[in-house]
Design an enzyme around this catalytic site. Structure first.
Site, PDB file in Angstrom:
ATOM      1  N   ASN A  52       0.836  -1.199   0.000  1.00 31.90           N
ATOM      2  CA  ASN A  52       0.000   0.000   0.000  1.00 31.90           C
ATOM      3  C   ASN A  52       0.866   1.242   0.000  1.00 31.90           C
ATOM      4  O   ASN A  52       2.035   1.204   0.386  1.00 31.90           O
ATOM      5  CB  ASN A  52      -0.919   0.019   1.224  1.00 31.90           C
ATOM      6  CG  ASN A  52      -0.160   0.223   2.530  1.00 31.90           C
ATOM      7  OD1 ASN A  52       0.448  -0.706   3.046  1.00 31.90           O
ATOM      8  ND2 ASN A  52      -0.197   1.422   3.057  1.00 31.90           N
ATOM      9  N   CYS A  53       0.290   2.341  -0.480  1.00 36.35           N
ATOM     10  CA  CYS A  53       0.870   3.661  -0.273  1.00 36.35           C
ATOM     11  C   CYS A  53      -0.075   4.405   0.666  1.00 36.35           C
ATOM     12  O   CYS A  53      -0.863   3.788   1.372  1.00 36.35           O
ATOM     13  CB  CYS A  53       1.081   4.386  -1.596  1.00 36.35           C
ATOM     14  SG  CYS A  53      -0.426   4.707  -2.525  1.00 36.35           S
ATOM     15  N   MET A  54      -0.051   5.721   0.676  1.00 37.40           N
ATOM     16  CA  MET A  54      -0.866   6.465   1.628  1.00 37.40           C
ATOM     17  C   MET A  54      -2.359   6.263   1.405  1.00 37.40           C
ATOM     18  O   MET A  54      -3.139   6.227   2.348  1.00 37.40           O
ATOM     19  CB  MET A  54      -0.537   7.966   1.535  1.00 37.40           C
ATOM     20  CG  MET A  54       0.842   8.309   2.052  1.00 37.40           C
ATOM     21  SD  MET A  54       1.042   8.003   3.810  1.00 37.40           S
ATOM     22  CE  MET A  54       0.016   9.307   4.490  1.00 37.40           C
ATOM     23  N   THR A  55      -2.787   6.121   0.151  1.00 37.48           N
ATOM     24  CA  THR A  55      -4.224   6.074  -0.138  1.00 37.48           C
ATOM     25  C   THR A  55      -4.656   4.849  -0.919  1.00 37.48           C
ATOM     26  O   THR A  55      -5.842   4.667  -1.144  1.00 37.48           O
ATOM     27  CB  THR A  55      -4.639   7.324  -0.946  1.00 37.48           C
ATOM     28  OG1 THR A  55      -3.863   7.384  -2.154  1.00 37.48           O
ATOM     29  CG2 THR A  55      -4.418   8.594  -0.138  1.00 37.48           C
ATOM     30  N   ARG A  56      -3.714   4.004  -1.366  1.00 38.54           N
ATOM     31  CA  ARG A  56      -4.064   2.924  -2.284  1.00 38.54           C
ATOM     32  C   ARG A  56      -3.580   1.564  -1.792  1.00 38.54           C
ATOM     33  O   ARG A  56      -2.474   1.437  -1.279  1.00 38.54           O
ATOM     34  CB  ARG A  56      -3.451   3.180  -3.672  1.00 38.54           C
ATOM     35  CG  ARG A  56      -3.786   4.532  -4.243  1.00 38.54           C
ATOM     36  CD  ARG A  56      -3.058   4.753  -5.557  1.00 38.54           C
ATOM     37  NE  ARG A  56      -3.200   6.123  -6.023  1.00 38.54           N
ATOM     38  CZ  ARG A  56      -2.716   6.576  -7.171  1.00 38.54           C
ATOM     39  NH1 ARG A  56      -2.049   5.761  -7.969  1.00 38.54           N
ATOM     40  NH2 ARG A  56      -2.888   7.836  -7.526  1.00 38.54           N
TER      41      ARG A  56
END
EC number: 2.7.1.192
Length: 474
Positions: A28-32
């Site tokens: 994951n990244c910050m939003t995905r």
């Protein structure tokens, strides 16, 4: 959607991406939620219609499901647990999928390379935001309360305490980057951290600050520990590659004893002789390029206007090394507020769509659900739920962002360059106290607020005039 990601939703997503056997990686990244897939033809693009999913980005070997801040991390953790319960495939299936994965990797090399930056820097972003907010709030209080640098008392002590986190982060940032980069490139993190530390050490025996390395030249050759983050990234990549090569011929019994030892000796030699000078030249060139773009109003407009497109393709993490280079060369990140105008332009576009939509339409409901995150700097819900599916509003949102970037560029051109006080931080209205400039925090906040206002209004006007024709407003 509930705070926790439901297992029913994750199971549905897992089914629509081809099942557990089609998943190559989960992160994951910050939003995905980022799911690497072996065969993209098995992915159902209608994942974006699921309740709780704010958007989907598909590439040749990855599915990015937009959940939003916080939720993406929980989704990745829960998905990893689901995948841990998946049945093991046989060797023939794994071989076939590896072949497809290799082919996909060959067709998306740029995206694969830029994805490494997400792996390296995404874990650091919460720290950037926290340290930057504390520094910004402390600086704002000191400015308003007229607290001088040499003041004594409870308030100055409290403000210095709030600022110390930013100093600690940026003093030793290269070590964190070196650790993450070595891991991202397939090596051992601690080896990357040790090599990165060589860039922090001092090589001048008469210096009164810093940590003296114990020698001032490398076998008679001068040492120039320049390059900072660029040099560290190159050195960490070299360290990981060398480690992999050493491990190929190292006997298992000697692996723990000798692999890292040989890796460090070879990498450090390359760092002193080649990587430090090369990193320094690249660092200076990158800083020069973006500093001149930032002082050019048209360059600022182009950067802000194209940033939403970079977000859609998932390559916006590639700017993070530039942010760090600008922090070193300018003392603040002048590029970040320019790129933040892209999100502000999208807010204006969304408000125009809301104004033109029918009172009880689904579009108005979508805008209401996404506008608050947009104002606070989280743009994905607006991108994938409102503007991008209708295309024309996405284009006019980009134009609104370009107008905001042009405004900030003009102000910098007239003598007031400003930027973020951290390498990375929140955008939108939340970023206001993080702005700084040579003239102080209040002028920088005023310029940033002016840019946001210009982007809002421009995005609204462009969308009202050009972004609503032949567009579904239901």
């Amino acid at each position: 959607m509930a705070k926790e990601i439901s297992s029913e939703l994750l199971n549905t997503i897992l089914t629509r991406v081809g099942g557990p056997g089609n998943i190559a990686s989960c992160g994951n990244c910050m939003t995905r939620l980022r799911l690497g897939v072996h065969d993209s033809s098995l992915v159902d693009p209608d994942i974006k219609t699921l309740e709780g999913v704010k958007g989907v980005i598909l590439t040749s070997d990855q599915v990015q499901v937009v959940f939003g801040p916080g939720k993406a991390h929980r989704a990745a953790k829960a998905m990893s647990e689901l995948l841990g319960e998946a049945p093991v495939q046989d060797a023939a299936e794994i071989a076939a999928q590896n072949k497809r994965q290799l082919k996909a990797r060959q067709t998306s090399g740029v995206q694969q390379f830029l994805a490494k930056f997400a792996t390296i820097f995404t874990p650091l972003i919460p720290g950037f935001i926290a340290a930057g907010l504390l520094l910004g709030i402390a600086t704002l209080i000191a400015t308003v309360m007229h607290v001088t640098a040499d003041a004594q008392g409870t308030l100055p002590d409290a403000l210095n305490f709030m600022k110390v986190f930013s100093k600690g982060l940026f003093t030793f940032l290269v070590i964190l980057v070196g650790y993450n980069a070595a891991q991202a490139f397939g090596g051992t993190g601690v080896n990357g951290a040790i090599i990165a530390a060589l860039f922090l050490l001092g090589y001048n025996p008469t210096a009164t600050t810093g940590y003296y390395a114990g020698f001032h030249d490398f076998f008679g050759l001068p040492i120039d520990p320049r390059g900072n983050i660029i040099g560290v990234l190159i050195a960490a990549w070299a360290c990981a590659r060398i480690e992999c090569m050493v491990r190929r011929f190292m006997p298992d019994d000697l692996d723990m004893l000798l692999t890292s030892l040989i890796t460090l000796l070879i990498t450090a030699t390359l760092a002193y002789l080649i990587i430090m000078p090369l990193g320094g030249w690249l660092f200076e060139g990158m800083s020069w390029l973006f500093m001149h773009l930032n002082s050019n109003p048209l360059g600022c407009a182009v950067l802000a206007g194209l940033f939403l497109i970079a977000v859609v393709f998932g390559v916006h993490q590639g700017f993070i090394p530039v942010y760090l280079a600008l922090m070193d060369s300018q003392g603040f990140n002048s590029l970040f507020p320019i790129l933040s105008m892209a999100g502000a332009g999208q807010v204006g576009a969304a408000l125009a769509l809301y104004w033109r939509a029918q009172p009880h339409s689904a579009l108005r409901s979508q805008v209401r659900g996404a506008i608050i995150p947009g104002l606070l700097g989280v743009g994905e819900p607006l991108i994938y739920g409102v503007t991008l599916p209708r295309m024309k509003p996405f284009v006019t949102a980009c134009l609104g962002g370009a107008a905001g970037g042009l405004f900030i560029g003009l102000i910098a051109w007239w003598g007031l360059p400003m930027g973020l006080n951290s390498a990375f931080g929140p955008s939108g209205l939340v970023a206001l106290p993080l702005m700084t400039s040579a003239q102080g925090i209040l002028p920088a906040m005023a310029v940033y607020a002016g840019g946001i206002l210009v982007a809002w209004v421009s995005g609204f006007i462009f969308t009202t005039l050009f972004g609503c024709r032949n567009v579904n407003l239901d």
